[in-house]
Design a protein around this motif. Structure first.
Motif, PDB file in Angstrom:
ATOM      1  N   ILE A  63       0.867  -1.168   0.000  1.00 30.87           N
ATOM      2  CA  ILE A  63       0.000   0.000   0.000  1.00 30.87           C
ATOM      3  C   ILE A  63       0.907   1.223   0.000  1.00 30.87           C
ATOM      4  N   VAL A  64       0.758   2.072  -1.007  1.00 32.35           N
ATOM      5  CA  VAL A  64       1.554   3.287  -1.105  1.00 32.35           C
ATOM      6  C   VAL A  64       0.605   4.480  -1.144  1.00 32.35           C
ATOM      7  N   ILE A  65       0.693   5.340  -0.150  1.00 33.21           N
ATOM      8  CA  ILE A  65      -0.175   6.513  -0.083  1.00 33.21           C
ATOM      9  C   ILE A  65       0.617   7.732  -0.532  1.00 33.21           C
ATOM     10  N   GLN A  66       0.129   8.389  -1.578  1.00 33.57           N
ATOM     11  CA  GLN A  66       0.750   9.616  -2.051  1.00 33.57           C
ATOM     12  C   GLN A  66      -0.157  10.811  -1.754  1.00 33.57           C
ATOM     13  N   TYR A  67       0.400  11.980  -1.951  1.00 36.73           N
ATOM     14  CA  TYR A  67      -0.336  13.208  -1.652  1.00 36.73           C
ATOM     15  C   TYR A  67      -1.567  13.370  -2.550  1.00 36.73           C
ATOM     16  N   ALA A  68      -2.658  13.822  -1.941  1.00 32.84           N
ATOM     17  CA  ALA A  68      -3.844  14.247  -2.681  1.00 32.84           C
ATOM     18  C   ALA A  68      -4.504  15.368  -1.886  1.00 32.84           C
ATOM     19  N   SER A  69      -4.997  16.350  -2.577  1.00 35.99           N
ATOM     20  CA  SER A  69      -5.549  17.531  -1.901  1.00 35.99           C
ATOM     21  C   SER A  69      -6.917  17.283  -1.289  1.00 35.99           C
ATOM     22  N   ASP A  70      -7.591  16.186  -1.697  1.00 33.11           N
ATOM     23  CA  ASP A  70      -8.969  15.978  -1.240  1.00 33.11           C
ATOM     24  C   ASP A  70      -9.111  14.906  -0.170  1.00 33.11           C
ATOM     25  N   TYR A  71      -7.998  14.507   0.470  1.00 30.11           N
ATOM     26  CA  TYR A  71      -8.111  13.522   1.543  1.00 30.11           C
ATOM     27  C   TYR A  71      -8.909  14.091   2.717  1.00 30.11           C
ATOM     28  N   PRO A  72      -9.641  13.226   3.445  1.00 25.06           N
ATOM     29  CA  PRO A  72     -10.286  13.668   4.683  1.00 25.06           C
ATOM     30  C   PRO A  72      -9.258  13.827   5.795  1.00 25.06           C
ATOM     31  N   ALA A  73      -9.682  14.341   6.938  1.00 23.53           N
ATOM     32  CA  ALA A  73      -8.766  14.525   8.061  1.00 23.53           C
ATOM     33  C   ALA A  73      -8.273  13.189   8.607  1.00 23.53           C
ATOM     34  N   THR A  74      -9.091  12.153   8.468  1.00 27.76           N
ATOM     35  CA  THR A  74      -8.709  10.808   8.895  1.00 27.76           C
ATOM     36  C   THR A  74      -8.656   9.878   7.694  1.00 27.76           C
ATOM     37  N   ILE A  75      -7.512   9.257   7.490  1.00 28.51           N
ATOM     38  CA  ILE A  75      -7.401   8.185   6.503  1.00 28.51           C
ATOM     39  C   ILE A  75      -7.546   6.871   7.256  1.00 28.51           C
ATOM     40  N   GLU A  76      -8.616   6.141   6.949  1.00 27.67           N
ATOM     41  CA  GLU A  76      -8.903   4.916   7.702  1.00 27.67           C
ATOM     42  C   GLU A  76      -9.105   3.750   6.746  1.00 27.67           C
ATOM     43  N   PHE A  77      -8.612   2.588   7.185  1.00 28.33           N
ATOM     44  CA  PHE A  77      -8.831   1.328   6.493  1.00 28.33           C
ATOM     45  C   PHE A  77      -9.598   0.424   7.455  1.00 28.33           C
ATOM     46  N   PRO A  78     -10.914   0.536   7.478  1.00 24.27           N
ATOM     47  CA  PRO A  78     -11.710  -0.093   8.540  1.00 24.27           C
ATOM     48  C   PRO A  78     -11.736  -1.613   8.488  1.00 24.27           C
ATOM     49  N   ASN A  79     -11.499  -2.212   7.316  1.00 22.91           N
ATOM     50  CA  ASN A  79     -11.608  -3.662   7.166  1.00 22.91           C
ATOM     51  C   ASN A  79     -10.276  -4.373   7.018  1.00 22.91           C
ATOM     52  N   LEU A  80      -9.211  -3.630   6.855  1.00 17.67           N
ATOM     53  CA  LEU A  80      -7.910  -4.210   6.520  1.00 17.67           C
ATOM     54  C   LEU A  80      -7.332  -5.041   7.664  1.00 17.67           C
ATOM     55  N   GLU A  81      -6.954  -6.299   7.331  1.00 16.59           N
ATOM     56  CA  GLU A  81      -6.396  -7.206   8.340  1.00 16.59           C
ATOM     57  C   GLU A  81      -4.952  -7.604   8.049  1.00 16.59           C
ATOM     58  N   SER A  82      -4.560  -7.613   6.785  1.00 17.48           N
ATOM     59  CA  SER A  82      -3.187  -8.033   6.459  1.00 17.48           C
ATOM     60  C   SER A  82      -2.710  -7.347   5.194  1.00 17.48           C
ATOM     61  N   ILE A  83      -1.380  -7.138   5.139  1.00 22.19           N
ATOM     62  CA  ILE A  83      -0.728  -6.573   3.966  1.00 22.19           C
ATOM     63  C   ILE A  83       0.447  -7.473   3.625  1.00 22.19           C
ATOM     64  N   ASP A  84       0.417  -8.064   2.428  1.00 23.81           N
ATOM     65  CA  ASP A  84       1.512  -8.934   2.007  1.00 23.81           C
ATOM     66  C   ASP A  84       2.544  -8.102   1.249  1.00 23.81           C
ATOM     67  N   GLY A  85       3.075  -7.113   1.937  1.00 29.56           N
ATOM     68  CA  GLY A  85       4.010  -6.158   1.369  1.00 29.56           C
ATOM     69  C   GLY A  85       4.275  -5.095   2.409  1.00 29.56           C
ATOM     70  N   SER A  86       4.449  -3.844   1.964  1.00 27.35           N
ATOM     71  CA  SER A  86       4.738  -2.738   2.874  1.00 27.35           C
ATOM     72  C   SER A  86       3.566  -1.764   2.945  1.00 27.35           C
ATOM     73  N   PHE A  87       3.544  -1.002   4.032  1.00 22.20           N
ATOM     74  CA  PHE A  87       2.598   0.089   4.213  1.00 22.20           C
ATOM     75  C   PHE A  87       3.441   1.360   4.194  1.00 22.20           C
ATOM     76  N   LEU A  88       3.427   2.083   3.060  1.00 22.71           N
ATOM     77  CA  LEU A  88       4.376   3.166   2.846  1.00 22.71           C
ATOM     78  C   LEU A  88       3.674   4.487   2.561  1.00 22.71           C
ATOM     79  N   SER A  89       4.253   5.554   3.066  1.00 23.60           N
ATOM     80  CA  SER A  89       3.831   6.883   2.659  1.00 23.60           C
ATOM     81  C   SER A  89       4.898   7.888   3.045  1.00 23.60           C
ATOM     82  N   ILE A  90       5.385   8.647   2.074  1.00 26.32           N
ATOM     83  CA  ILE A  90       6.404   9.664   2.322  1.00 26.32           C
ATOM     84  C   ILE A  90       6.110  10.903   1.473  1.00 26.32           C
ATOM     85  N   ASN A  91       6.760  11.992   1.854  1.00 28.65           N
ATOM     86  CA  ASN A  91       6.757  13.218   1.061  1.00 28.65           C
ATOM     87  C   ASN A  91       5.383  13.859   0.917  1.00 28.65           C
ATOM     88  N   PHE A  92       4.594  13.890   1.988  1.00 30.61           N
ATOM     89  CA  PHE A  92       3.356  14.659   1.969  1.00 30.61           C
ATOM     90  C   PHE A  92       3.674  16.142   2.081  1.00 30.61           C
TER      91      PHE A  92
END
Length: 421
Positions: A54-83
């Protein structure tokens, strides 16, 4: 009748598969799930498992809370940089996330205050850096298994605690301006380092289960609990701190020299310096130090005693206003012995005997401090130094040096063991 039942069952299974396929968007199966808009985020929030990163990049329309309510596992990395600095996100939440195969790496969310992952137990590496507003990251306490690094840099966390994590490669806690407490109760081994630097002055450090570490380095701490520490394979450094009593009751060796082909690049061995509140040091079973033993600029320290110290592969450097030095078992110092002491009446005579009987291989200076020599970084010179040390022997002897006025015994000891650098 049976045919009707089978038909109903088939229809039911078909409906179930249809609902299941609808609840699992195809992006969940991507090798990289790139989130770069609110629309993509909304779709990704339906994932219970993600097949890649999961790679999160900048977007101007994100809400104040970024939530993944159902997510249980990631077979990789959870990444986000350079906001960007003006991003509105203040909270990142994955309340059901239990495992991340690779890394959790969050960087440069300047307004992020909270990371909520309360059941996350298994990851490869955690890296939190450049999160100056972060005050809560509960998963740091829930982690039970980590294969690599535990890094927290430039946050506003007041406490970093965990009582389940038994192992990490790197533990690096740097530049946390509000940090008051660092406690890893379950940590038994750090195969590279445990290091705290440039945090808020006065951090309380507790590592009650730690037995072995490669490099051990602390700055700006007010207390250090290491009751089980037995081996420091590299160096042990406490600098610029307010620890009143520094105790390592089971520490036997600082430094292990495994491979002469590995270059020696600095002089650090056992170093305690620039800590004006330090009144006592206790290393009762320390036997060997590789490279140097350095005790300097600790104005409250009056007595130095290393009752079991036999060998210092490098140099010994002691400087301050201490009243006594006791090294009763010392029989080999591979470099120089330099002692600087302005305390009136301090007796250098017994220390001089170490040079006379051959215990000290290099020069001896007392009471005027002589700066310790630096070492060559070339592999050839390092190999030669190691071989010279291993082939050198001196008569066994011991000494006690006391201020002629009195009998306050102070222990300064530093152990020599063979260090891989």
């Amino acid at each position: 009748m049976l045919s009707n039942i089978l038909l109903i069952t088939a229809v039911g299974l078909g409906s179930f598969r249809s609902v299941q396929s609808q609840s699992t968007p195809s992006i969940c199966d991507n090798s990289t799930l790139l989130i770069d808009s609110r629309q993509v985020l909304t779709t990704a929030q339906e994932c219970t498992a993600v097949a890649g990163d999961i790679v999160i990049q900048y977007a101007s329309d994100y809400p104040a809370t970024i939530e993944f309510p159902n997510l249980e596992s990631i077979d990789g990395s959870f990444l986000s940089i350079n906001f960007d600095e003006d991003i509105r996100v203040t909270r990142l939440s994955a309340p059901k996330l239990k495992s991340v195969t690779a890394d959790v790496y969050i960087s440069r969310w300047v307004n992020l205050t909270t990371i909520n992952m309360p059941v996350l137990t298994t990851i490869n590496r955690v890296r939190l850096n450049n999160l100056p507003s972060l005050t809560s990251a509960n998963f740091l306490s829930t982690l039970e298994s980590i294969e690599n690094n535990y890094e927290v840099t430039n946050t506003s966390l007041k406490e970093i605690t965990n009582d389940k994590l038994p192992f990490a490669v790197f533990v690096e806690i740097f530049d946390n301006k509000e940090l008051e407490k660092f406690e890893l109760k379950g940590l038994k081994n750090a195969s590279y380092n445990v290091a705290l630097r440039r945090n808020k002055p006065g951090v309380e450090v507790s590592l009650p289960a730690l037995k072995e570490v490669f490099y051990f380095e602390f700055q700006r701490i007010s207390s250090l609990e290491i009751p089980e520490l037995e081996r420091v394979i590299g160096h042990f450094v406490v600098n610029d701190s307010t620890v009143e009593s520094l105790e390592a009751p089971k520490l036997q060796n600082v430094g292990l020299w495994y491979d002469p082909s590995i270059s020696i690049t600095n002089n650090r061995g056992l170093v305690i310096q620039n800590s004006g509140d330090s009144e006592s040091l206790s290393f009762p079973v320390l036997e060997a130090v590789q490279l140097d033993l350095v005790i300097r600029n600790n104005s409250a320290l009056r007595d130095i005693s290393f009752p079991m110290l036999r060998r210092v592969t490098g140099n010994i450097g002691l400087e301050g206003t201490f009243e006594s030095v006791r090294l009763p078992e010392l029989d080999r110092v591979g470099g120089i012995f330099s002692l600087g002491n302005d305390e009136a009446g301090f007796n250098c005579g017994d220390l001089q005997a170490f040079k006379t009987n051959g215990t000290i291989r290099g020069e001896f200076s007392c009471p005027r401090y002589q700066e310790l020599p630096t070492r060559s970084s070339s592999i050839g010179e390092s190999e030669k130094e190691i071989k010279d040390w291993l082939n050198w022997a001196s008569p066994s002897t011991g000494f006690e040096s006391f201020r002629s006025m009195g009998a306050v015994a102070f222990a300064i000891g530093i152990s020599t063991i063979l260090l891989v650098l």
